[in-house]
Design a protein around this motif. Sequence first.
Motif, PDB file in Angstrom:
ATOM      1  N   LEU A  33      -8.536   5.633  -6.463  1.00 58.05           N
ATOM      2  CA  LEU A  33      -8.874   4.229  -6.242  1.00 58.05           C
ATOM      3  C   LEU A  33     -10.382   3.979  -6.213  1.00 58.05           C
ATOM      4  N   PRO A  34     -11.196   4.787  -5.525  1.00 58.65           N
ATOM      5  CA  PRO A  34     -12.649   4.567  -5.633  1.00 58.65           C
ATOM      6  C   PRO A  34     -13.192   4.801  -7.049  1.00 58.65           C
ATOM      7  N   ILE A  35     -12.633   5.769  -7.753  1.00 57.29           N
ATOM      8  CA  ILE A  35     -13.076   6.010  -9.126  1.00 57.29           C
ATOM      9  C   ILE A  35     -12.643   4.857 -10.024  1.00 57.29           C
ATOM     10  N   LEU A  36     -11.426   4.334  -9.783  1.00 55.35           N
ATOM     11  CA  LEU A  36     -10.964   3.167 -10.525  1.00 55.35           C
ATOM     12  C   LEU A  36     -11.865   1.972 -10.253  1.00 55.35           C
ATOM     13  N   CYS A  37     -12.329   1.837  -9.033  1.00 55.56           N
ATOM     14  CA  CYS A  37     -13.268   0.766  -8.679  1.00 55.56           C
ATOM     15  C   CYS A  37     -14.565   0.920  -9.472  1.00 55.56           C
ATOM     16  N   LEU A  38     -15.088   2.123  -9.543  1.00 58.51           N
ATOM     17  CA  LEU A  38     -16.314   2.377 -10.296  1.00 58.51           C
ATOM     18  C   LEU A  38     -16.115   2.104 -11.787  1.00 58.51           C
ATOM     19  N   LEU A  39     -15.038   2.645 -12.362  1.00 56.16           N
ATOM     20  CA  LEU A  39     -14.786   2.461 -13.790  1.00 56.16           C
ATOM     21  C   LEU A  39     -14.532   0.996 -14.133  1.00 56.16           C
ATOM     22  N   PHE A  40     -13.751   0.306 -13.299  1.00 61.00           N
ATOM     23  CA  PHE A  40     -13.457  -1.085 -13.596  1.00 61.00           C
ATOM     24  C   PHE A  40     -14.689  -1.957 -13.396  1.00 61.00           C
ATOM     25  N   GLY A  41     -15.552  -1.618 -12.438  1.00 58.62           N
ATOM     26  CA  GLY A  41     -16.810  -2.354 -12.278  1.00 58.62           C
ATOM     27  C   GLY A  41     -17.696  -2.212 -13.507  1.00 58.62           C
ATOM     28  N   LEU A  42     -17.819  -0.992 -14.033  1.00 57.04           N
ATOM     29  CA  LEU A  42     -18.592  -0.773 -15.262  1.00 57.04           C
ATOM     30  C   LEU A  42     -17.956  -1.495 -16.447  1.00 57.04           C
TER      31      LEU A  42
ATOM     32  N   VAL B  38     -21.159  -2.364  -6.204  1.00 57.33           N
ATOM     33  CA  VAL B  38     -21.838  -2.274  -4.915  1.00 57.33           C
ATOM     34  C   VAL B  38     -20.817  -2.089  -3.803  1.00 57.33           C
ATOM     35  N   ASN B  39     -19.707  -2.832  -3.877  1.00 51.15           N
ATOM     36  CA  ASN B  39     -18.558  -2.692  -2.988  1.00 51.15           C
ATOM     37  C   ASN B  39     -18.913  -2.660  -1.499  1.00 51.15           C
ATOM     38  N   PRO B  40     -19.572  -3.692  -0.970  1.00 47.11           N
ATOM     39  CA  PRO B  40     -19.963  -3.650   0.432  1.00 47.11           C
ATOM     40  C   PRO B  40     -18.862  -4.041   1.418  1.00 47.11           C
ATOM     41  N   TRP B  41     -17.794  -4.694   0.953  1.00 53.60           N
ATOM     42  CA  TRP B  41     -16.846  -5.267   1.906  1.00 53.60           C
ATOM     43  C   TRP B  41     -15.493  -4.586   1.934  1.00 53.60           C
ATOM     44  N   TRP B  42     -15.098  -3.921   0.896  1.00 52.64           N
ATOM     45  CA  TRP B  42     -13.728  -3.426   0.812  1.00 52.64           C
ATOM     46  C   TRP B  42     -13.692  -1.924   0.994  1.00 52.64           C
ATOM     47  N   ASP B  43     -13.360  -1.469   2.203  1.00 46.71           N
ATOM     48  CA  ASP B  43     -13.281  -0.032   2.418  1.00 46.71           C
ATOM     49  C   ASP B  43     -11.845   0.454   2.538  1.00 46.71           C
ATOM     50  N   THR B  44     -10.883  -0.439   2.706  1.00 49.79           N
ATOM     51  CA  THR B  44      -9.487  -0.013   2.797  1.00 49.79           C
ATOM     52  C   THR B  44      -8.843  -0.058   1.415  1.00 49.79           C
ATOM     53  N   PRO B  45      -7.898   0.823   1.168  1.00 47.42           N
ATOM     54  CA  PRO B  45      -7.231   0.822  -0.145  1.00 47.42           C
ATOM     55  C   PRO B  45      -6.490  -0.483  -0.437  1.00 47.42           C
ATOM     56  N   SER B  46      -5.916  -1.105   0.592  1.00 45.41           N
ATOM     57  CA  SER B  46      -5.160  -2.338   0.336  1.00 45.41           C
ATOM     58  C   SER B  46      -6.086  -3.466  -0.119  1.00 45.41           C
ATOM     59  N   ALA B  47      -7.235  -3.598   0.528  1.00 45.93           N
ATOM     60  CA  ALA B  47      -8.179  -4.643   0.115  1.00 45.93           C
ATOM     61  C   ALA B  47      -8.761  -4.336  -1.259  1.00 45.93           C
TER      62      ALA B  47
ATOM     63  N   VAL C 174       0.827  -1.210   0.000  1.00 44.63           N
ATOM     64  CA  VAL C 174       0.000   0.000   0.000  1.00 44.63           C
ATOM     65  C   VAL C 174       0.859   1.257   0.000  1.00 44.63           C
ATOM     66  N   SER C 175       2.040   1.194   0.590  1.00 46.07           N
ATOM     67  CA  SER C 175       2.889   2.386   0.647  1.00 46.07           C
ATOM     68  C   SER C 175       3.349   2.839  -0.741  1.00 46.07           C
ATOM     69  N   TYR C 176       3.322   1.951  -1.717  1.00 42.27           N
ATOM     70  CA  TYR C 176       3.717   2.301  -3.081  1.00 42.27           C
ATOM     71  C   TYR C 176       2.531   2.684  -3.966  1.00 42.27           C
ATOM     72  N   MET C 177       1.336   2.741  -3.421  1.00 46.97           N
ATOM     73  CA  MET C 177       0.163   3.057  -4.231  1.00 46.97           C
ATOM     74  C   MET C 177       0.233   4.454  -4.837  1.00 46.97           C
ATOM     75  N   GLY C 178       0.780   5.404  -4.120  1.00 42.60           N
ATOM     76  CA  GLY C 178       0.920   6.759  -4.661  1.00 42.60           C
ATOM     77  C   GLY C 178       1.793   6.771  -5.902  1.00 42.60           C
ATOM     78  N   MET C 179       2.874   5.991  -5.859  1.00 37.42           N
ATOM     79  CA  MET C 179       3.768   5.907  -7.012  1.00 37.42           C
ATOM     80  C   MET C 179       3.070   5.202  -8.175  1.00 37.42           C
ATOM     81  N   MET C 180       2.301   4.150  -7.878  1.00 37.15           N
ATOM     82  CA  MET C 180       1.581   3.445  -8.940  1.00 37.15           C
ATOM     83  C   MET C 180       0.536   4.336  -9.592  1.00 37.15           C
ATOM     84  N   ILE C 181      -0.151   5.139  -8.780  1.00 38.66           N
ATOM     85  CA  ILE C 181      -1.175   6.037  -9.308  1.00 38.66           C
ATOM     86  C   ILE C 181      -0.528   7.121 -10.172  1.00 38.66           C
ATOM     87  N   SER C 182       0.624   7.640  -9.726  1.00 40.83           N
ATOM     88  CA  SER C 182       1.339   8.624 -10.555  1.00 40.83           C
ATOM     89  C   SER C 182       1.783   8.001 -11.866  1.00 40.83           C
TER      90      SER C 182
END
Length: 182
Positions: A91-100, A144-153, A32-40
């Motif tokens: 990450l939440p927007i990526l979740c929405l886009l990838f779900g669609l 719907v994403n009911p279970w995953w609220d942390t960025p790592s999950a 998770v500590s490298y997520m900022g670098m991955m997003i960039s």
Amino acid sequence: MLFQELGKMKRTWIMTSIILIAFGIVMILCPVSYMGMMISALGYVLLVWAVVMGLDYLASKKTLMNYITLTFSLFIGILGLFVLVHRRDVLPILCLLFGLFLIFEGLSDLFNAFVYARRAGQAAWWFLAILSVLTIAMGVVLLVNPWWDTPSALKQVIGGMMLFSSLVSIIRTIMTWPFKSV
């Protein structure tokens, strides 16, 4: 000439799936500590992709398809800028886009299973239909994403679903491809 172009399309689809498999594995294994670098990196990749598509437009013959490609490249460039500016919200927007994306890809695969694989006499067209329904279900669950609220999950779930989606895409390409020699 036509068969060469179709062969290029098949190779492009399979290589895109392999790249998405690699990206899914990186998402699963990346801390998770490298997520900022991955997003960039994602933002910069989108910007480079948009520039390459824009330069391809400049070298083209300016047909309708080229204008559509230019519009798509501008959208990708704006998306890349958004990713670079709003890193925390990606990450939440990526979740929405990838779900669609999963829902639309699953519907397309289901259509391909019934129209192409079943009519072509493929013995396992029902297997492709089941994989398509599973892809649609994964997209709905991701929306719907009911279970995953942390960025790592969330990143691990997106990575796993990306792996599954890419494998289904490779299976679909192989099962519905009409030409055995290409």
